[in-house]
Design a protein around this motif. Structure first.
Motif, PDB file in Angstrom:
ATOM      1  N   PRO A   6       0.817  -1.218   0.000  1.00 20.84           N
ATOM      2  CA  PRO A   6       0.000   0.000   0.000  1.00 20.84           C
ATOM      3  C   PRO A   6       0.855   1.274   0.000  1.00 20.84           C
ATOM      4  N   LEU A   7       0.468   2.198  -0.848  1.00 25.01           N
ATOM      5  CA  LEU A   7       1.193   3.467  -0.965  1.00 25.01           C
ATOM      6  C   LEU A   7       1.269   4.192   0.381  1.00 25.01           C
ATOM      7  N   GLU A   8       0.193   4.170   1.145  1.00 22.16           N
ATOM      8  CA  GLU A   8       0.182   4.840   2.448  1.00 22.16           C
ATOM      9  C   GLU A   8       1.282   4.289   3.365  1.00 22.16           C
ATOM     10  N   ASP A   9       1.461   2.980   3.369  1.00 19.18           N
ATOM     11  CA  ASP A   9       2.505   2.370   4.190  1.00 19.18           C
ATOM     12  C   ASP A   9       3.891   2.700   3.651  1.00 19.18           C
ATOM     13  N   ASP A  15       8.793   8.213   5.596  1.00 21.90           N
ATOM     14  CA  ASP A  15       8.816   9.151   6.726  1.00 21.90           C
ATOM     15  C   ASP A  15       9.711   8.620   7.850  1.00 21.90           C
ATOM     16  N   LEU A  16       9.646   7.321   8.114  1.00 23.66           N
ATOM     17  CA  LEU A  16      10.500   6.705   9.128  1.00 23.66           C
ATOM     18  C   LEU A  16      11.971   6.905   8.776  1.00 23.66           C
ATOM     19  N   LEU A  17      12.326   6.611   7.537  1.00 24.46           N
ATOM     20  CA  LEU A  17      13.712   6.757   7.082  1.00 24.46           C
ATOM     21  C   LEU A  17      14.153   8.219   7.167  1.00 24.46           C
ATOM     22  N   ASP A  18      13.293   9.132   6.738  1.00 20.19           N
ATOM     23  CA  ASP A  18      13.624  10.559   6.790  1.00 20.19           C
ATOM     24  C   ASP A  18      13.730  11.062   8.226  1.00 20.19           C
ATOM     25  N   SER A  19      12.878  10.565   9.116  1.00 21.97           N
ATOM     26  CA  SER A  19      12.951  10.957  10.530  1.00 21.97           C
ATOM     27  C   SER A  19      14.264  10.491  11.152  1.00 21.97           C
ATOM     28  N   TYR A  20      14.681   9.286  10.814  1.00 22.18           N
ATOM     29  CA  TYR A  20      15.949   8.733  11.274  1.00 22.18           C
ATOM     30  C   TYR A  20      17.102   9.626  10.811  1.00 22.18           C
ATOM     31  N   GLY A 107      26.899   3.730   2.188  1.00 23.22           N
ATOM     32  CA  GLY A 107      26.518   2.423   2.691  1.00 23.22           C
ATOM     33  C   GLY A 107      25.140   2.003   2.245  1.00 23.22           C
ATOM     34  N   GLU A 108      24.809   0.795   2.658  1.00 24.25           N
ATOM     35  CA  GLU A 108      23.512   0.196   2.325  1.00 24.25           C
ATOM     36  C   GLU A 108      22.963  -0.485   3.573  1.00 24.25           C
ATOM     37  N   TYR A 109      21.680  -0.279   3.821  1.00 21.44           N
ATOM     38  CA  TYR A 109      20.990  -0.939   4.925  1.00 21.44           C
ATOM     39  C   TYR A 109      19.970  -1.931   4.378  1.00 21.44           C
ATOM     40  N   ALA A 110      19.895  -3.088   5.023  1.00 23.73           N
ATOM     41  CA  ALA A 110      18.805  -4.047   4.822  1.00 23.73           C
ATOM     42  C   ALA A 110      17.979  -3.971   6.104  1.00 23.73           C
ATOM     43  N   ASP A 111      16.735  -3.559   5.970  1.00 25.49           N
ATOM     44  CA  ASP A 111      15.891  -3.278   7.128  1.00 25.49           C
ATOM     45  C   ASP A 111      14.690  -4.206   7.219  1.00 25.49           C
ATOM     46  N   GLN A 112      14.322  -4.506   8.463  1.00 22.86           N
ATOM     47  CA  GLN A 112      13.054  -5.144   8.792  1.00 22.86           C
ATOM     48  C   GLN A 112      12.287  -4.128   9.630  1.00 22.86           C
ATOM     49  N   CYS A 113      11.046  -3.895   9.266  1.00 20.76           N
ATOM     50  CA  CYS A 113      10.239  -2.888   9.957  1.00 20.76           C
ATOM     51  C   CYS A 113       8.918  -3.496  10.399  1.00 20.76           C
ATOM     52  N   ALA A 114       8.319  -2.879  11.400  1.00 24.75           N
ATOM     53  CA  ALA A 114       7.022  -3.341  11.893  1.00 24.75           C
ATOM     54  C   ALA A 114       6.130  -2.127  12.149  1.00 24.75           C
ATOM     55  N   LYS A 115       4.843  -2.320  11.862  1.00 27.29           N
ATOM     56  CA  LYS A 115       3.852  -1.288  12.162  1.00 27.29           C
ATOM     57  C   LYS A 115       3.170  -1.676  13.462  1.00 27.29           C
ATOM     58  N   ILE A 116       3.302  -0.794  14.451  1.00 20.43           N
ATOM     59  CA  ILE A 116       2.752  -1.032  15.781  1.00 20.43           C
ATOM     60  C   ILE A 116       1.846   0.149  16.119  1.00 20.43           C
ATOM     61  N   ASP A 117       0.600  -0.146  16.425  1.00 18.25           N
ATOM     62  CA  ASP A 117      -0.379   0.898  16.736  1.00 18.25           C
ATOM     63  C   ASP A 117      -0.406   1.989  15.660  1.00 18.25           C
ATOM     64  N   GLY A 118      -0.314   1.550  14.404  1.00 19.49           N
ATOM     65  CA  GLY A 118      -0.428   2.464  13.278  1.00 19.49           C
ATOM     66  C   GLY A 118       0.835   3.214  12.899  1.00 19.49           C
ATOM     67  N   ARG A 119       1.945   2.935  13.566  1.00 20.18           N
ATOM     68  CA  ARG A 119       3.205   3.641  13.282  1.00 20.18           C
ATOM     69  C   ARG A 119       4.306   2.642  12.937  1.00 20.18           C
ATOM     70  N   TRP A 120       5.151   2.995  11.969  1.00 17.10           N
ATOM     71  CA  TRP A 120       6.250   2.135  11.542  1.00 17.10           C
ATOM     72  C   TRP A 120       7.506   2.397  12.367  1.00 17.10           C
ATOM     73  N   TYR A 121       8.242   1.296  12.648  1.00 18.89           N
ATOM     74  CA  TYR A 121       9.495   1.340  13.403  1.00 18.89           C
ATOM     75  C   TYR A 121      10.503   0.401  12.756  1.00 18.89           C
ATOM     76  N   PHE A 122      11.778   0.660  13.030  1.00 19.94           N
ATOM     77  CA  PHE A 122      12.817  -0.296  12.651  1.00 19.94           C
ATOM     78  C   PHE A 122      12.862  -1.407  13.691  1.00 19.94           C
ATOM     79  N   VAL A 123      12.843  -2.642  13.216  1.00 18.88           N
ATOM     80  CA  VAL A 123      13.033  -3.818  14.058  1.00 18.88           C
ATOM     81  C   VAL A 123      14.500  -4.231  13.981  1.00 18.88           C
ATOM     82  N   SER A 124      15.024  -4.233  12.766  1.00 21.36           N
ATOM     83  CA  SER A 124      16.449  -4.520  12.590  1.00 21.36           C
ATOM     84  C   SER A 124      16.978  -3.746  11.399  1.00 21.36           C
ATOM     85  N   ARG A 125      18.234  -3.359  11.531  1.00 21.67           N
ATOM     86  CA  ARG A 125      18.947  -2.683  10.452  1.00 21.67           C
ATOM     87  C   ARG A 125      20.292  -3.375  10.329  1.00 21.67           C
TER      88      ARG A 125
END
Length: 137
Positions: A6-9, A15-20, A107-125
């Motif tokens: 989904p485009l929204e996600d 936004d998560l990446l830019d906030s970081y 550099g390059e990151y391989a990320d795993q992310c999770a949406k919790i309570d409607g917000r995305w977070y990094f789980v692993s980088r």
């Protein structure tokens, strides 16, 4: 396809990446920490794997003391969203001054992310250095 879901996600993941990246540029530990889940993992090639938000944030905070004025840029190369989980590949450029010279690390990151309570977070980088420029003139 490099971008799916989904485009929204996908926009929220950007936004998560830019906030970081913004938090790195401002050296704002609280905002940077807010991009991670508590049970996160950060794997830095050559430096080992950090597990848990406190270890990740503590290590980042100590490392940032050596990079005043760091400019951190990041952009996504791929995103795949499946429900409340996502994978993302992103590329980075870190620009800073050391020993009187401007340097850039790529550099390059391989990320795993999770949406919790409607917000995305990094789980692993997982970071891999691509190239280092000793100085740019």
């Amino acid at each position: 396809m490099a971008f799916s879901g989904p485009l929204e996600d996908r926009l929220a993941l950007r936004d998560l990446l830019d906030s970081y990246a913004d938090a790195v540029c401002r050296n704002d530990g609280a905002d940077w920490a807010a991009t991670w889940v508590e049970a996160c993992r950060w794997d830095l090639a050559g430096f080992g794997e950090l597990v848990g938000k406190s270890a990740v944030v503590e290590t980042w905070t100590a490392a940032m003391r050596g990079f005043p004025g760091l400019v951190f840029q990041a952009w996504p190369g791929a995103m795949t969203v499946a429900g409340d989980t996502a994978t993302m590949r992103s590329y980075t450029c870190e620009t800073y001054w050391r020993d009187g010279e401007m340097r850039r690390d790529f550099g390059e990151y391989a990320d795993q992310c999770a949406k919790i309570d409607g917000r995305w977070y990094f789980v692993s980088r997982q970071f891999r250095s691509s190239r280092r420029s000793e100085s740019d003139t």
